[in-house]
Design an enzyme around this catalytic site. Structure first.
Site, PDB file in Angstrom:
ATOM      1  N   TYR A 130      36.155 -21.982 -17.746  1.00 33.18           N
ATOM      2  CA  TYR A 130      34.734 -21.938 -17.301  1.00 33.18           C
ATOM      3  C   TYR A 130      34.454 -20.959 -16.294  1.00 33.18           C
ATOM      4  O   TYR A 130      35.077 -20.918 -15.139  1.00 33.18           O
ATOM      5  CB  TYR A 130      34.455 -23.247 -17.060  1.00 33.18           C
ATOM      6  N   GLY A 189      26.966 -23.745 -16.180  1.00 29.45           N
ATOM      7  CA  GLY A 189      26.207 -24.895 -16.504  1.00 29.45           C
ATOM      8  C   GLY A 189      25.763 -25.291 -17.938  1.00 29.45           C
ATOM      9  O   GLY A 189      26.818 -25.268 -18.851  1.00 29.45           O
ATOM     10  N   HIS A 192      20.441 -15.923  -9.402  1.00 27.94           N
ATOM     11  CA  HIS A 192      20.505 -17.090  -8.116  1.00 27.94           C
ATOM     12  C   HIS A 192      19.821 -16.758  -6.868  1.00 27.94           C
ATOM     13  O   HIS A 192      19.523 -17.580  -6.058  1.00 27.94           O
ATOM     14  CB  HIS A 192      21.596 -17.841  -8.311  1.00 27.94           C
ATOM     15  N   ASN A 228      29.475 -21.856  -5.582  1.00 31.14           N
ATOM     16  CA  ASN A 228      29.715 -23.042  -5.819  1.00 31.14           C
ATOM     17  C   ASN A 228      30.423 -24.010  -4.735  1.00 31.14           C
ATOM     18  O   ASN A 228      31.517 -23.634  -4.208  1.00 31.14           O
ATOM     19  CB  ASN A 228      30.743 -23.240  -7.053  1.00 31.14           C
ATOM     20  N   ARG A 282      16.026 -50.860  30.410  1.00 30.55           N
ATOM     21  CA  ARG A 282      17.091 -51.545  30.545  1.00 30.55           C
ATOM     22  C   ARG A 282      17.796 -51.655  29.130  1.00 30.55           C
ATOM     23  O   ARG A 282      19.108 -52.186  29.325  1.00 30.55           O
ATOM     24  CB  ARG A 282      16.646 -52.929  31.033  1.00 30.55           C
TER      25      ARG A 282
END
Length: 517
Positions: free
Chosen positions: A51, A58, A81, A193, A292
């Site tokens: 891959y 994807g 991208h 990635n 306080r």
């Protein structure tokens, strides 16, 4: 010079590199790991379908890519991208992003050529940062769009922050006499990635939020001094019976910062060691909660900062690629280490915590400005003529409106998963969005604290008690007064307000008070 690789990066080194621009180098051990990972992938990938090397990405992973097109595949991924929109990330955030990506690559599970890590190192050391956009990534298959813009810069395209301006990549490389990155096997996918955008911004958020907690503790102590309050609400005895680290730590800081104060009172001296005969006491027996209950309010905020720091540092020192190139087991493993849920959830928690801190500052500010609450000051800490002059009145508005903005921004991003990528990314983290929004909330909080500080030093001068402050709060008083002088006559304060805010954001308060902390 800080050496990377061979040991985990901690938050102190991250701060030195990102906020103080310390130069870096890569250890010989890390270079060996990167080289061996690359050599293993080079050998292992022959005659195999892997891959992202000879497949599409994807939902298009079922398409085989010819060997002759492998390099073009990586370039196409980077360019396609590089689609970010919105504002550019600041040079500070981009430097943090680059450091985060570099550190995970040095772990030796990315199969990249060693020149990749060397080029990122050279760019960091030369303060040359690819232009990265805030809008784009969904934080699931990594911060794809943000890291694509990093990769685009590495291959010599796009634009850079350099020498105080935005410049074309080719000009920056020419000036620095550097060679753009060449694709060897999977450098494009290895850079894209990962969680390095959300993680880099998250690291800066942690540091700035940690400082905010210390500033808020100092301011809270100072307002107690201004009111000459009793000191038992941050005593060892009171806080020691509550089993929360953050609460005890904040109380400890208040005791350390309040050491030698001539304003804080011992309850026993005024109410226990002598008989009280008044039917109605002028001074309150107990202060309002914003004075306080500081350890109980800032305590969980501080604990949140510490937990976020742990998650961010764990992620920076983790492998967040896909697939994982595991030369030691001579295999390649596919999964989802790029998924940003850990960081996204922590960014949401941190921004909620910081919003609460800004709400505390807003309530303390309102206490200072309202004579019906404090009983010791004129309305709006106005040192001029009441009715004619306005004091801090106009400055309260931006503080109040900014807190309201923080409250709206604190809606979690972590639960806003929207499927995309043809439903391949069917549940996502929105981690980079969460980190960017958290950064905005933190920056807003510094604005609110700046207004509170201005009002507080004005109140102290109206009461004429600056000489009785503790050494720690006197340092804070002097810092504010060096920028924003005592005033009676009205003037346009906006510029001075920004200067006070900048002083708060730029001062390393942690380093200044390291002995007390």
């Amino acid at each position: 010079m800080i050496s990377l690789g061979g040991k985990p990066l901690d938050i102190a080194a991250f701060e030195q590199i990102v906020l103080h621009q310390k130069d870096i180098n890569i250890s010989a051990t890390a270079i060996k790991e990167v080289t061996r990972s690359y050599q293993f992938l080079q050998s292992f990938s022959k005659d195999k379908l892997i891959y992202g090397i000879n497949t599409g990405f994807g939902p298009m992973a079922q398409y085989r890519i010819d060997d002759n097109d492998r390099k073009e595949l990586q370039y196409n991924l980077i360019r396609s991208h590089s689609s970010g929109m919105g504002q550019l990330l600041s040079p500070l955030h981009t430097r943090a992003l680059m450091l985060s990506r570099l550190n995970t690559m040095l772990l030796g599970y990315s199969g990249i050529h060693p020149e990749t890590v060397q080029l990122i190192t050279d760019l960091i050391n030369n303060e040359a940062y690819p232009c990265v956009y805030a809008h784009g990534g969904v934080g699931a298959s990594g911060d794809l769009v943000q890291l694509a813009h990093l990769a685009l810069g590495l291959i010599g395209e796009g634009e850079f922050w350099f020498e105080g301006s935005i410049q074309k990549a080719d000009k920056v490389f020419k000036k620095l006499k550097l060679k753009p990155l060449s694709i060897h096997i999977r450098e494009g996918l290895a850079i894209l990635n990962g969680t390095s955008a959300m993680n880099g911004i998250g690291g800066v958020n942690v540091i700035m939020a940690h400082r905010l907690v210390i500033w808020s503790t100092l301011l809270s102590l100072m307002i107690n001094e201004m009111m000459e309050a009793y000191d038992d609400h941050f005593s060892v005895e009171l806080n020691g019976v509550k089993r929360h680290n953050g609460q005890q730590q904040i109380a400890s800081w208040m005791r350390a910062f309040g050491d030698k104060s001539k304003l804080l009172r011992k309850r026993h001296e005024y109410l226990y060691d002598k008989k009280v005969t008044e039917d109605v006491l002028v001074d309150k027996v107990q202060e309002y909660y914003s004075l306080r209950c500081v350890p109980q309010i800032l305590g969980p905020i501080y604990d949140t900062v510490l937990n976020t720091e742990k998650v961010i540092i764990d992620e920076i020192n983790s492998v967040n690629d896909n697939p994982i190139i595991d030369r030691k087991n001579k295999n390649i493993f596919h999964g989802g280490n790029f998924h940003g849920d850990y960081v996204a959830l922590e960014m949401d928690k941190l921004k909620i915590a910081v919003t609460k801190l800004s709400m505390l500052a807003d309530r303390q500010l309102n206490f200072i400005l309202n004579p019906a609450l404090n009983g010791k000051l004129p309305p709006f800490a106005n040192a001029g003529r009441l009715g004619l002059n306005f004091g801090i009145q106009g400055m309260q508005y931006p503080a109040t409106s900014t807190v309201a903005e923080n409250q709206s921004l604190s809606t979690p991003m972590y639960i806003h998963s929207i499927p995309n990528n043809n439903d391949n990314q069917d549940i996502v983290s929105m981690g980079c969005n969460a980190a960017v929004m958290c950064s905005r909330v933190i920056d807003n909080a510094y604005e609110v604290l700046a207004v509170e500080l201005i009002a507080l030093v004005q109140a102290i001068d109206i009461r004429g008690i600056s000489s009785k402050l503790s050494p720690a709060t006197k340092w804070l008083y002097n810092g504010a007064r060096s920028i924003f002088p005592y005033f009676k006559e009205d003037f346009a304060p906006s510029q001075k307000m920004r200067e006070v805010k900048n002083w708060l954001t730029e001062t390393d308060i942690t380093g200044h008070f390291h002995k007390q902390l």
